[in-house]
Structure formats: C-alpha cells, structure tokens
Scaffold this active site. Structure first.
Site, short mmCIF file in Angstrom:
data_model
loop_
_atom_site.label_atom_id
_atom_site.label_comp_id
_atom_site.label_asym_id
_atom_site.label_seq_id
_atom_site.Cartn_x
_atom_site.Cartn_y
_atom_site.Cartn_z
N SER A 133 0.83 -1.20 0.00
CA SER A 133 0.00 0.00 0.00
C SER A 133 0.87 1.25 0.00
O SER A 133 1.67 1.45 -0.91
CB SER A 133 -0.96 -0.05 1.19
N ASP B 124 -10.35 -3.46 -4.99
CA ASP B 124 -9.45 -2.49 -4.40
C ASP B 124 -9.37 -1.27 -5.31
O ASP B 124 -9.12 -1.41 -6.52
CB ASP B 124 -8.05 -3.12 -4.26
N HIS C 199 -8.21 -4.79 -0.53
CA HIS C 199 -7.00 -4.14 -0.08
C HIS C 199 -6.66 -4.60 1.34
O HIS C 199 -7.53 -4.66 2.20
CB HIS C 199 -7.20 -2.62 -0.11
#
Length: 314
Positions: free
Chosen positions: A156, A251, A281
């Site tokens: 991320s 996501d 995610h």
C-alpha cells in the site's frame, strides 16, 4: 462496513467487514494505541535489534533489524516499508510478514518506521524511507549485508515509498536496489482509474478514504516532486529495478499496479504481475488465510530468485 456486498472470499473475515475511520482525532488515537508487538523479541529463529538513525529535516526514525539466526554473511537484505495510508503505524501482521520474509527468503530484513501524517505530511515519509535505504547501504558491513543484494518493498503506502526510494536513488546518483516488491501499491494520484471510480466503499480501504486522507498527507503538492507523490506520472522509468507487483481484486488501487507494470514494461524493465481474486486491499492482514499464504510464498520465491540467482548460497 461496506454498503455494497462484494464477493470477497470468506477466508478474509473479519477484515472483510472492517473499514477504518479517517479524521484527525481517530488517527491520533490510532497512532497512540498501535504499539510494536512483543512477539518480535520472542522468535527462536530470528534475532532483532533496533537502531535510531538521523533522517529528514533534522529528525530521527526507528529501524527494526530482523536477522535469521545462523544466516551466512554477507547476507541479502530487504528494506521493508509498512503500509497504512501514510497515517497508520505498522500492525502486528506487518511485523509477522517481515519476520517470515527473513526466515523464508533467507535474508536480513530492515523494517522502517517512518514519520506519519498529518503531523508529518509529504515529503517526510518519502525522505525518511530514502534515509533508511541510504543507512543500510552505508552500514552494510556492520549489518552483515551484501550491498549488491539489497531489495526494497512494501504494501500500500509502503509500496509507494519503495518506488519513490528507487526513484530517488536513480535521480540522486546513488545505488539502485536490486528489486522493488510491491503489494497492492498506491501509485497514481490522478484518481481517474476505473478501479478508483468503482470501489468507493470496499472494506479495509476504498476511494472515499483516499479522498479523505489526501489533504492530510499531501497538503502542499508543491513541496514534493510529482514523481514522488504520484509515481506513475514520472517522466521516465528507465534505470529502475525489476518489480514484483501484486494487486487485489476489489481495491481502488487495483489499476495503480497494472498501470505501473505496463509503464515498466514499456521501459524494458521486467515486472512480474500477480492479480489476486476474491481479495480486498490489505487482505494479507489475515495471515493464516490460504490466499495470503499462497501469495506470501510467491513473494518469497521472487525474492529468493533475485537474491540467489547468481549462485550465492541460500
């Protein structure tokens, strides 16, 4: 909880029902409560020590160095950067994965705790992670690290910072890492992709949260070069290392990884792309989920191939 019922695999429950709050009060509380897990000091197979190093604008950051016991030195090294939207500390699962990488990929892992927004917005996280990478190269002999086998990776926001560290190394005339290991990375600040428009209420993270966190992490875009706040908008990708890119199905950042893989390919840089299914995610926060275990093994296989393809002993 998501309003739309997405067909996310049941193996990720209860994380598939969780969405964090993004406001200054909630973030301050979360940053206060999230502590380094004590289990990192009790692993019988991995030694850990902490270093405080100088960083951006006169500040300091904390590094955790995980070293498998008995590892042959000089050893390969992964500089590991946790995700969390630039506003959350690493969770217990981030540390668990880092220690697993150390054991299973037969490498030393340097886990970076960088400054967080909103108190420390861009370019603090980028410069902190750059400082960490430079420190590892400068102290390779002390750490027992082979400077020719240092990779960098993150999930991320950590994926963002892994990419920007590689770009900084290239742009500033320093040694570029061996590879970039990117797990559902955030790489495109234009907010125009199909996945960004579609996944407005997915669990764990969604584009509504991205909109909320944007002004907190990047209040003054002029303070940070475009490539370091929206890497896919960089003018050139030449000189960057090979990449492992993993994306989640449901996501808003799904298309970020696809776009980056395509741009690297056009620049002649190998990019190994993995599109996971039934995932959201942050799916690998559920470390025992079969899909997580399969993908973690895929990451480890990539790292071992990069670290030991020259015939170095595992």
């Amino acid at each position: 909880m998501a309003k739309t019922q997405y067909p996310i695999s049941r193996e990720f429950f209860p994380y598939s029902k969780f969405t964090p709050r993004i406001d200054r009060r909630s973030l301050k509380l979360a940053q206060t409560l999230l502590k380094t897990p004590g289990f990192i000091y009790r692993d019988p197979d991995v030694d850990v020590f902490v270093r405080i190093i100088p960083s951006y604008n006169g500040g300091e950051i904390e590094l955790f160095v995980f070293t498998p016991k008995g590892i042959a030195k000089p050893a390969p090294c992964l500089v590991n950067i946790h995700g969390g939207g630039f506003v959350f500390e690493g969770t217990w699962s981030h540390y668990r994965h880092a220690m697993n990488y150390a054991r299973s990929a037969a490498c030393i892992v340097v886990f970076v705790r960088y400054h967080l927004a909103p108190d420390y917005p861009f370019p603090y996280p980028q410069e902190d992670c750059w400082s960490a990478l430079c420190w590892v190269y400068a102290h390779a002999e002390e750490l027992g690290v082979d400077p020719e086998r240092i990779g960098i990776g993150g999930d991320s926001a950590g994926g963002t910072l892994a990419v920007t560290s590689c770009m900084m190394a290239r742009d500033r005339g320093k040694k570029v890492p061996l590879f970039q290991l990117l797990i559902y990375p955030w790489l495109d600040d234009r907010n125009v992709s199909d996945s960004y428009k579609k996944y407005t209420d997915t669990p764990m993270w969604n584009s509504t949260l991205s909109k909320a966190v944007g002004p907190l992490v990047n209040p003054d875009p002029s303070a940070t070069p475009l490539a370091y706040r929206s890497p896919v908008e960089a003018g050139s990708f030449r000189g960057l290392p090979p990449a492992y890119i993993e994306v989640a199905e449901f996501d808003p950042l799904h298309d970020d990884g696809l776009t980056y893989a395509e741009l690297l390919g056009k620049a002649g840089i190998p990019a190994e792309l993995h599109e996971t299914k039934g995932t959201m995610h942050g799916f690998d926060a559920k470390v025992q989920a079969p899909t997580t275990q399969r993908m973690v093994q895929s990451r480890i296989d990539f790292m071992r191939k990069a670290f030991f393809s020259s015939g170095s002993p595992a």
